[in-house]
Motif scaffolding. Structure first.
Motif, PDB file in Angstrom:
ATOM      1  N   GLU A  77       0.855  -1.333   0.062  1.00 60.83           N
ATOM      2  CA  GLU A  77      -0.196  -0.049  -0.061  1.00 60.83           C
ATOM      3  C   GLU A  77       0.860   1.264   0.091  1.00 60.83           C
ATOM      4  N   SER A  78       2.010   1.231   0.761  1.00 63.94           N
ATOM      5  CA  SER A  78       2.649   2.426   0.989  1.00 63.94           C
ATOM      6  C   SER A  78       3.746   2.486  -0.341  1.00 63.94           C
ATOM      7  N   PHE A  79       4.256   1.494  -0.978  1.00 58.78           N
ATOM      8  CA  PHE A  79       4.812   1.769  -2.368  1.00 58.78           C
ATOM      9  C   PHE A  79       4.085   2.017  -3.491  1.00 58.78           C
ATOM     10  N   ARG A  80       2.645   1.559  -3.496  1.00 61.16           N
ATOM     11  CA  ARG A  80       2.017   1.934  -4.553  1.00 61.16           C
ATOM     12  C   ARG A  80       1.750   3.288  -4.363  1.00 61.16           C
ATOM     13  N   HIS A  81       1.681   3.808  -3.342  1.00 60.95           N
ATOM     14  CA  HIS A  81       1.353   5.258  -3.279  1.00 60.95           C
ATOM     15  C   HIS A  81       2.701   6.145  -3.324  1.00 60.95           C
ATOM     16  N   SER A  82       3.877   5.808  -2.943  1.00 60.23           N
ATOM     17  CA  SER A  82       5.126   6.559  -3.214  1.00 60.23           C
ATOM     18  C   SER A  82       5.589   6.132  -4.440  1.00 60.23           C
ATOM     19  N   GLY A  83       5.498   5.107  -4.952  1.00 56.80           N
ATOM     20  CA  GLY A  83       6.019   4.805  -6.099  1.00 56.80           C
ATOM     21  C   GLY A  83       5.243   5.243  -7.375  1.00 56.80           C
ATOM     22  N   GLN A  84       4.100   5.666  -7.121  1.00 58.60           N
ATOM     23  CA  GLN A  84       3.192   6.148  -8.411  1.00 58.60           C
ATOM     24  C   GLN A  84       3.676   7.543  -8.428  1.00 58.60           C
ATOM     25  N   GLY A  85       3.710   8.378  -7.293  1.00 58.52           N
ATOM     26  CA  GLY A  85       4.490   9.682  -7.103  1.00 58.52           C
ATOM     27  C   GLY A  85       5.598   9.918  -7.846  1.00 58.52           C
ATOM     28  N   LEU A  86       6.787   8.865  -7.358  1.00 60.64           N
ATOM     29  CA  LEU A  86       8.084   8.936  -7.702  1.00 60.64           C
ATOM     30  C   LEU A  86       8.039   8.581  -9.443  1.00 60.64           C
ATOM     31  N   ALA A  87       7.287   7.692  -9.949  1.00 61.94           N
ATOM     32  CA  ALA A  87       7.317   7.372 -11.165  1.00 61.94           C
ATOM     33  C   ALA A  87       6.822   8.513 -12.236  1.00 61.94           C
ATOM     34  N   LEU A  88       5.851   9.308 -11.714  1.00 64.03           N
ATOM     35  CA  LEU A  88       5.366  10.493 -12.098  1.00 64.03           C
ATOM     36  C   LEU A  88       6.327  11.601 -12.292  1.00 64.03           C
ATOM     37  N   MET A  89       7.078  11.833 -11.363  1.00 60.67           N
ATOM     38  CA  MET A  89       8.310  12.777 -11.266  1.00 60.67           C
ATOM     39  C   MET A  89       9.182  12.359 -12.184  1.00 60.67           C
ATOM     40  N   VAL A  90       9.799  10.932 -12.153  1.00 61.32           N
ATOM     41  CA  VAL A  90      10.517  10.634 -13.133  1.00 61.32           C
ATOM     42  C   VAL A  90      10.572  10.755 -14.557  1.00 61.32           C
ATOM     43  N   SER A  91       8.911  10.650 -14.835  1.00 60.45           N
ATOM     44  CA  SER A  91       8.376  10.779 -16.363  1.00 60.45           C
ATOM     45  C   SER A  91       8.508  11.934 -16.536  1.00 60.45           C
ATOM     46  N   ASN A  92       8.221  12.895 -15.715  1.00 63.97           N
ATOM     47  CA  ASN A  92       8.038  14.490 -15.846  1.00 63.97           C
ATOM     48  C   ASN A  92       9.398  14.950 -16.519  1.00 63.97           C
ATOM     49  N   LEU A  93      10.596  14.636 -15.601  1.00 63.53           N
ATOM     50  CA  LEU A  93      11.629  14.925 -15.835  1.00 63.53           C
ATOM     51  C   LEU A  93      12.399  14.689 -17.098  1.00 63.53           C
ATOM     52  N   GLN A  94      12.021  13.256 -17.434  1.00 64.48           N
ATOM     53  CA  GLN A  94      12.488  12.805 -18.710  1.00 64.48           C
ATOM     54  C   GLN A  94      11.876  13.378 -19.644  1.00 64.48           C
ATOM     55  N   ALA A  95      10.675  13.817 -19.529  1.00 68.07           N
ATOM     56  CA  ALA A  95       9.901  14.556 -20.971  1.00 68.07           C
ATOM     57  C   ALA A  95      10.437  15.780 -20.982  1.00 68.07           C
ATOM     58  N   GLU A  96      11.001  16.490 -19.696  1.00 68.13           N
ATOM     59  CA  GLU A  96      11.485  17.695 -19.937  1.00 68.13           C
ATOM     60  C   GLU A  96      13.006  17.616 -20.395  1.00 68.13           C
ATOM     61  N   GLY A  97      13.657  16.502 -19.968  1.00 65.82           N
ATOM     62  CA  GLY A  97      15.151  16.380 -20.652  1.00 65.82           C
ATOM     63  C   GLY A  97      15.123  16.397 -22.322  1.00 65.82           C
ATOM     64  N   ARG A  98      13.930  15.362 -22.395  1.00 65.76           N
ATOM     65  CA  ARG A  98      13.640  15.176 -24.077  1.00 65.76           C
ATOM     66  C   ARG A  98      13.138  16.278 -24.770  1.00 65.76           C
ATOM     67  N   LEU A  99      12.669  17.516 -23.918  1.00 64.83           N
ATOM     68  CA  LEU A  99      12.221  18.787 -24.716  1.00 64.83           C
ATOM     69  C   LEU A  99      10.626  18.457 -25.013  1.00 64.83           C
ATOM     70  N   GLN A 100      10.015  17.264 -24.304  1.00 65.49           N
ATOM     71  CA  GLN A 100       8.896  17.057 -24.728  1.00 65.49           C
ATOM     72  C   GLN A 100       7.659  18.032 -23.940  1.00 65.49           C
ATOM     73  N   ARG A 101       8.103  18.546 -22.973  1.00 67.81           N
ATOM     74  CA  ARG A 101       7.506  19.451 -21.995  1.00 67.81           C
ATOM     75  C   ARG A 101       8.309  20.267 -21.035  1.00 67.81           C
ATOM     76  N   GLY A 102       7.871  21.385 -20.725  1.00 66.76           N
ATOM     77  CA  GLY A 102       8.612  22.369 -19.892  1.00 66.76           C
ATOM     78  C   GLY A 102       8.034  23.881 -20.152  1.00 66.76           C
ATOM     79  N   THR A 103       8.416  24.713 -19.036  1.00 70.60           N
ATOM     80  CA  THR A 103       8.052  26.383 -19.335  1.00 70.60           C
ATOM     81  C   THR A 103       9.234  27.022 -19.093  1.00 70.60           C
ATOM     82  N   VAL A 104       9.445  27.890 -19.938  1.00 67.45           N
ATOM     83  CA  VAL A 104      10.321  29.031 -19.597  1.00 67.45           C
ATOM     84  C   VAL A 104       9.655  30.150 -19.561  1.00 67.45           C
TER      85      VAL A 104
END
Length: 307
Positions: A77-104
């Motif tokens: 139960e704990s890992f589902r909650h924290s893991g999903q949050g971590l996965a979302l953050m990692v996914s967002n950072l990867q998208a920013e690194g690939r210039l697929q998203r971001g704000t200037v």
């Protein structure tokens, strides 16, 4: 930094937690191993290491099924909650690194927001559609303050200081704006600051970069600067000039879109220019989106204010 939770988590392998959660979801070592593309024996070793590190059993295993222990259910139960949050953050950072998203966020002089930036933004959006550009119009002094405060990622302005890195973009001419009805200027093709000084000077207030540049021009000619009126915006200065109240000096880009029908624009002699650049904090690594936008601004094909 709280070292306690770091010292606990560093003993736990994230891959082992992922494997545990997949077993719990699949209810089978065989299906979990196939899902993870590893052997069942390797999967068993991972779970054994995870349980050994925690000091508790996480799974009940028999020949027919796999069930969670009470401790395993709590961990899942704990890992589902924290893991999903971590996965979302990692996914967002990867998208920013690939210039697929971001704000200037960009602080920009109002005149350039109306003339230079629209074409830049359209071309950049076509080249990198995932990145959003948000503008904040500001005079040169406020643009610097926002950079130093971290309120914006980059500023496009004419003024730079030691705390920032200045990337030159282009130079634009400064021109004298005189009343069309003033016979002193009617037949001239250029004008000196000494000639302008014979008329009331309509200027920006001190602290605005253009005012400081005008003062340097007068200082070079050995003349004092006496302002008849001081206003921040270009439009009222030009309007007063058109009515014959005085004269002003303005960058060419700031005059676009204004009613100049009752004014004459004369080049300065000797010629004077305003240098426009992009500024960033010297000691801060820009985000991928900011770095991409700066690279676009500096590219040979990027437009300038008079493009």
């Amino acid at each position: 930094m709280d070292e306690h939770w770091l010292s606990i988590l560093r003993r736990i392998n994230l891959n082992h937690l992922i494997s545990f959660s997949v077993i719990a979801e699949e209810g089978s070592y065989r299906r979990a191993a196939a899902h993870l593309h590893i052997t069942q024996s390797a999967l068993s070793v991972q779970i054994q290491k995870l349980e050994a590190g925690l000091g508790v059993r996480l799974l009940h295993r028999d020949t027919r099924s796999v069930r969670l222990t009470n401790e395993g259910a709590r961990l899942l139960e704990s890992f589902r909650h924290s893991g999903q949050g971590l996965a979302l953050m990692v996914s967002n950072l990867q998208a920013e690194g690939r210039l697929q998203r971001g704000t200037v966020t960009v602080a920009v002089l109002p005149s350039l927001a109306a003339t230079y930036l629209p074409d830049i933004m359209l071309r950049f959006r076509k080249a990198v559609p995932g990145i959003k550009i948000r503008l904040k119009d500001a005079d040169s002094r406020r643009a610097h303050e926002q950079i130093l405060q971290g309120a914006v990622d980059i500023a496009i302005t004419s003024r730079h200081a030691t705390e920032v890195t200045f990337h030159s973009l282009f130079k634009e001419p400064l021109v004298a704006v005189t009343p069309a009805t003033d016979p002193f200027f009617s037949k001239r093709r250029s004008v000196t600051v000494a000639q302008l000084a014979t008329r009331p000077l309509l200027l920006n207030p001190r602290g605005v970069d253009l005012r400081e540049q005008v003062e340097r021009l007068f200082e070079a000619a050995g003349l004092p600067v006496v302002a008849a009126q001081e206003l921040t915006s270009t439009a009222p200065l030009v309007a007063m000039t058109a009515r014959g109240i005085g004269v002003c000096i303005q960058p060419a880009s700031s005059l676009q879109g204004l009613d100049l029908s009752h004014c004459r624009l004369l080049p300065l002699r000797p010629a004077a220019t305003r240098e426009i650049g992009a500024i960033l904090l010297s000691d801060r690594t820009p985000s991928p989106a900011t770095a991409a936008f700066l690279e676009f601004l500096l590219s040979p094909g990027a437009p300038t204010a008079d493009a």
